[in-house]
Design an enzyme around this catalytic site. Structure first.
Site, PDB file in Angstrom:
ATOM      1  N   SER A 102     -88.103 -22.325  23.334  1.00 19.79           N
ATOM      2  CA  SER A 102     -87.631 -22.650  21.994  1.00 19.79           C
ATOM      3  C   SER A 102     -86.272 -22.019  21.713  1.00 19.79           C
ATOM      4  O   SER A 102     -85.308 -22.282  22.415  1.00 19.79           O
ATOM      5  CB  SER A 102     -88.693 -22.220  20.979  1.00 19.79           C
ATOM      6  OG  SER A 102     -88.405 -22.692  19.694  1.00 19.79           O
ATOM      7  N   ASP A 243     -82.646 -26.680  17.760  1.00 19.04           N
ATOM      8  CA  ASP A 243     -82.837 -25.666  18.785  1.00 19.04           C
ATOM      9  C   ASP A 243     -83.201 -26.365  20.094  1.00 19.04           C
ATOM     10  O   ASP A 243     -83.325 -27.596  20.122  1.00 19.04           O
ATOM     11  CB  ASP A 243     -83.901 -24.646  18.343  1.00 19.04           C
ATOM     12  CG  ASP A 243     -85.287 -25.239  18.212  1.00 19.04           C
ATOM     13  OD1 ASP A 243     -85.399 -26.473  18.069  1.00 19.04           O
ATOM     14  OD2 ASP A 243     -86.267 -24.481  18.246  1.00 19.04           O
ATOM     15  N   ASP A 245     -85.816 -26.981  21.920  1.00 17.27           N
ATOM     16  CA  ASP A 245     -86.954 -27.895  22.020  1.00 17.27           C
ATOM     17  C   ASP A 245     -87.083 -28.796  20.797  1.00 17.27           C
ATOM     18  O   ASP A 245     -88.066 -29.514  20.651  1.00 17.27           O
ATOM     19  CB  ASP A 245     -88.257 -27.149  22.291  1.00 17.27           C
ATOM     20  CG  ASP A 245     -88.714 -26.286  21.133  1.00 17.27           C
ATOM     21  OD1 ASP A 245     -87.856 -25.811  20.366  1.00 17.27           O
ATOM     22  OD2 ASP A 245     -89.933 -26.066  21.000  1.00 17.27           O
ATOM     23  N   ASP A 247     -87.670 -28.577  17.596  1.00 18.38           N
ATOM     24  CA  ASP A 247     -88.653 -28.530  16.508  1.00 18.38           C
ATOM     25  C   ASP A 247     -88.049 -27.922  15.246  1.00 18.38           C
ATOM     26  O   ASP A 247     -88.627 -28.027  14.175  1.00 18.38           O
ATOM     27  CB  ASP A 247     -89.924 -27.785  16.931  1.00 18.38           C
ATOM     28  CG  ASP A 247     -89.686 -26.346  17.358  1.00 18.38           C
ATOM     29  OD1 ASP A 247     -88.523 -25.912  17.405  1.00 18.38           O
ATOM     30  OD2 ASP A 247     -90.676 -25.654  17.668  1.00 18.38           O
TER      31      ASP A 247
END
Length: 454
Positions: A102, A243, A245, A247
């Site tokens: 992340s 970011d 990933d 999310d």
């Protein structure tokens, strides 16, 4: 540095705390957990990754381990975390694995485990997985090992789901010019595809997936100053930063003003409740804005421990209309039961399109709040800290559900501070917010002194 094991994943620095031995240990434990819960003899697991250089290698290794346990793997390749969550739920799979650290720096990577239904493992799930760590070695028979297949279909299905739940025509009619920075990772291809489907002209920055990040991974205003100049130069209507990933989401207005990551969720909450009121669920470290907007529509706002899995549990428990976390994570269960930057983007563009307002106009009446976010390398003893705070602030309301949160009121002014060990880094987080800047600054300084003494 030790491995970070929590509901936010099995995280570490590659080659130091995150090694092949650790991957084998935790993947096997998760695989045994999946086999125990699966309703079929051949469980199926979806796997995806972000843009880190270590990702393809880890995906191959994890897939082979799961195959050795008799589990079929569907490899979605480079996709956002929310796409894997959506895919596990949409395809009724037994679980999922997301290879991503992340917002952590690029030398980190991690395994995020997903259960049937498309949500992250809860604390109870994680405890059950960890119980399998010392289990005897198990291998499926030679003719019962799993297979690994590739898929590109789930990304399009994710986009189609979002498009089916927003006013696509209203957004298309505005022909927005959008600047997108997906930090050279998983959000790039799918978000560009979504924006083009919404009739937007897309100006991409850091869209090449190179295995390196050309800016700091965490999308906070301090790391996004380059967007201001580009948006003004291109006369864009809005800018979005994700970011690795995808999310989490941070938004920039047409003036080049980088909005607080706390405002992403607040924008989505107010827009959704204006169309269909209902309860809101956020974590204990989230701005008061969401609670304020919930009250505007006579709706309750519930608080949970930090961690997406905890917020999702709260959303289910309270049948919430929308929820999320103040780090730029929007959870709108109508579209996806997890933090999803693509959902956040679509809701904010819809709010602009239906209102006819620019982003700066949409936030012009936001209540003025002041916040401070800090990190400490020393981990304090929470029960001791709670006792110190209770003694120092006798009028405070303390919540020790997750670290310790302290709420204070003084006339019309409100103040809260949340101190807790991070789920994702070996640090202590200190977050505070108030309607009175001077008061907040004073209280934070007092707490710093308490922490240093501990």
């Amino acid at each position: 540095m030790s491995l970070k094991v929590s509901v936010s994943g099995i995280r570490g620095i590659w080659g130091e705390s995150l090694t092949l031995e650790e991957l084998l240990k935790y993947t096997r434990a998760f695989g045994l957990f999946i086999r125990k819960r699966a309703t079929s003899q051949r469980p199926r697991v979806l796997i995806g990754r972000d843009g880190r250089k270590t990702g393809p290698m880890i995906v191959s290794y994890v897939s082979a381990i799961l195959n050795s346990l008799g589990i079929d793997v569907i490899d979605a390749g480079l996709v956002p975390t929310p796409t894997v969550l959506f895919g596990v739920r949409e395809w009724n799979l037994d679980g999922g694995v997301i290879v991503t650290a992340s917002h952590n720096p690029i030398e980190w990577n991690a395994l995020k485990f997903v259960v049937h239904g498309g949500t992250f493992t809860t604390e109870n799930d994680l405890s059950e997985i960890l119980d399998s760590l010392p289990s005897p070695s198990f291998h499926a028979k030679w003719d019962e090992i799993g297979t690994t297949t590739l898929t590109t279909e789930i990304a399009q299905a994710h986009i189609d789901r979002i498009l089916s739940h927003i006013d696509t025509r209203a957004i298309q009619s505005r022909h927005f010019t959008v600047v997108l920075d997906p930090v050279n990772s998983a959000g790039g291809p799918i978000t560009i595809q979504l924006l083009k489907a919404l009739g937007c002209h897309v100006i991409g920055i850091n869209t090449e997936v190179t295995g390196n990040f050309h800016r700091v991974a965490e999308p906070t205003p301090a790391n996004l100053s380059h967007l201001s100049e580009i948006i003004q130069k291109e006369k864009a209507d809005i800018g979005f930063a994700q970011d690795p990933d995808a999310d989490r989401l941070v938004v920039v207005d047409a003036r080049g003003r980088i909005l607080s990551e706390e405002w992403t969720l607040a924008l989505a909450v107010r827009h959704v409740l204006s169309q269909n009121p209902g309860p809101v669920v956020v974590n204990l470290s989230t701005s008061l804005l969401s609670e304020m907007f919930a009250k505007t529509y006579n709706q309750p706002c519930y608080y949970t421990k930090v961690g997406e899995a905890n917020v999702v549990e709260g959303i289910k428990k309270y049948h919430a209309r929308i929820g999320g976390e103040g780090n730029g994570g929007v959870i709108y269960p109508t579209m996806n039961l997890g933090r999803d930057s693509l959902v956040g983007i679509s809701l904010i563009l819809e709010a602009m399109a239906l209102s006819g307002k620019s982003l700066s106009e949409l936030v012009s009446d936001f209540p003025q709040l002041f916040s401070i976010k800090e990190k400490f390398s020393k981990i304090a003893d929470i029960p001791t800290l709670a006792k110190k705070l209770a003694k120092h602030y006798p009028d405070a309301t303390l919540n020790s559900t997750d670290g310790v949160r302290m709420d204070l009121s003084r006339g019309k002014d409100r103040l809260w501070v949340h101190i807790r060990p991070s789920n994702t880094e070996p640090i202590m987080r200190l977050i505070g917010e108030s309607t009175d800047k001077a008061w907040l600054t004073s209280v934070i300084e007092e707490i710093r002194i308490l922490l240093e003494k501990l």
